[in-house]
Design a protein around this motif. Structure first.
Motif, PDB file in Angstrom:
ATOM      1  N   THR A   1       0.805  -1.231   0.000  1.00  0.00           N
ATOM      2  CA  THR A   1       0.000   0.000   0.000  1.00  0.00           C
ATOM      3  C   THR A   1       0.833   1.274   0.000  1.00  0.00           C
ATOM      4  N   GLY A   2       2.150   1.153  -0.112  1.00  0.00           N
ATOM      5  CA  GLY A   2       2.979   2.349  -0.239  1.00  0.00           C
ATOM      6  C   GLY A   2       2.712   3.087  -1.534  1.00  0.00           C
ATOM      7  N   THR A   3       2.367   2.349  -2.573  1.00  0.00           N
ATOM      8  CA  THR A   3       2.005   2.970  -3.846  1.00  0.00           C
ATOM      9  C   THR A   3       0.598   3.534  -3.681  1.00  0.00           C
ATOM     10  N   HIS A   4       0.472   4.833  -3.841  1.00  0.00           N
ATOM     11  CA  HIS A   4      -0.833   5.465  -3.644  1.00  0.00           C
ATOM     12  C   HIS A   4      -1.599   5.547  -4.953  1.00  0.00           C
ATOM     13  N   TRP A   5      -2.899   5.636  -4.834  1.00  0.00           N
ATOM     14  CA  TRP A   5      -3.800   5.732  -5.974  1.00  0.00           C
ATOM     15  C   TRP A   5      -4.563   7.027  -5.828  1.00  0.00           C
TER      16      TRP A   5
END
Length: 172
Positions: free
Chosen positions: A33-37
């Motif tokens: 979840t470090g990659t944000h959307w």
């Protein structure tokens, strides 16, 4: 369909829908979840990851397209328990406020420093121009990247310095 790729150095294979975006594969399937959307339109840049060492906005790429490739997320920046200099720079120079854009900014900054170890402030601004930060005004982000560049240059210089000449019996 089945997709296999390397994510942060680990081979992963999962059964997915063909229309699943890479950002959702990373977050929802792998739990990274470090990659944000942020937008699904490639405007904000919060979802930047690397595919084969090149920055990619993961909201514009299908997970299936990453099959057979190497993907690196912000979770993969730290190595051997040590933060990447870019991560340290963001801490040292307050390059984040709300933190929403930070993972994408860090991935883009790391890619920039890999290509250009001593970028000017204008070159940094150019590199991050595809990303939106709503909080910092970018000055602290630019300072953070410059800090990381200087830190890496200092480490390289220290590692390149010749060892002190050995002395015997007090003689120089």
């Amino acid at each position: 369909m089945q997709v296999s790729m390397t994510v942060n150095g680990e081979e992963v294979t999962r059964e997915i829908e063909g229309r699943l975006l890479l950002v959702h594969f990373l977050r929802d399937v792998l739990g990274l979840t470090g990659t944000h959307w942020g937008c699904d339109t490639s405007n904000c840049g919060t979802c930047v990851v690397w595919v084969d060492e090149k920055p990619v906005k993961s909201c514009t790429m299908l997970a299936a397209m990453a099959g057979g490739h190497e993907v690196r997320t912000v979770e993969g920046l730290a190595q051997n328990g040590e933060l990447d200099p870019v991560q340290r720079g963001f801490m040292e120079c307050h390059g984040l406020q709300c933190g929403f854009c930070t993972p994408g900014m860090m991935m883009t900054a790391r890619a920039l420093l890999n290509e250009n170890p001593d970028p000017t402030p204008d070159e940094i601004r150019e590199a991050i121009s595809g990303q939106i930060c709503r909080c910092t005004g970018y000055a602290t982000i630019v300072r953070s990247v410059r800090w990381a560049a200087a830190y890496e240059a200092d480490r390289a210089e220290a590692n390149a310095a010749p060892p002190e000449a050995a002395t015997t019996g007090g003689a120089p």
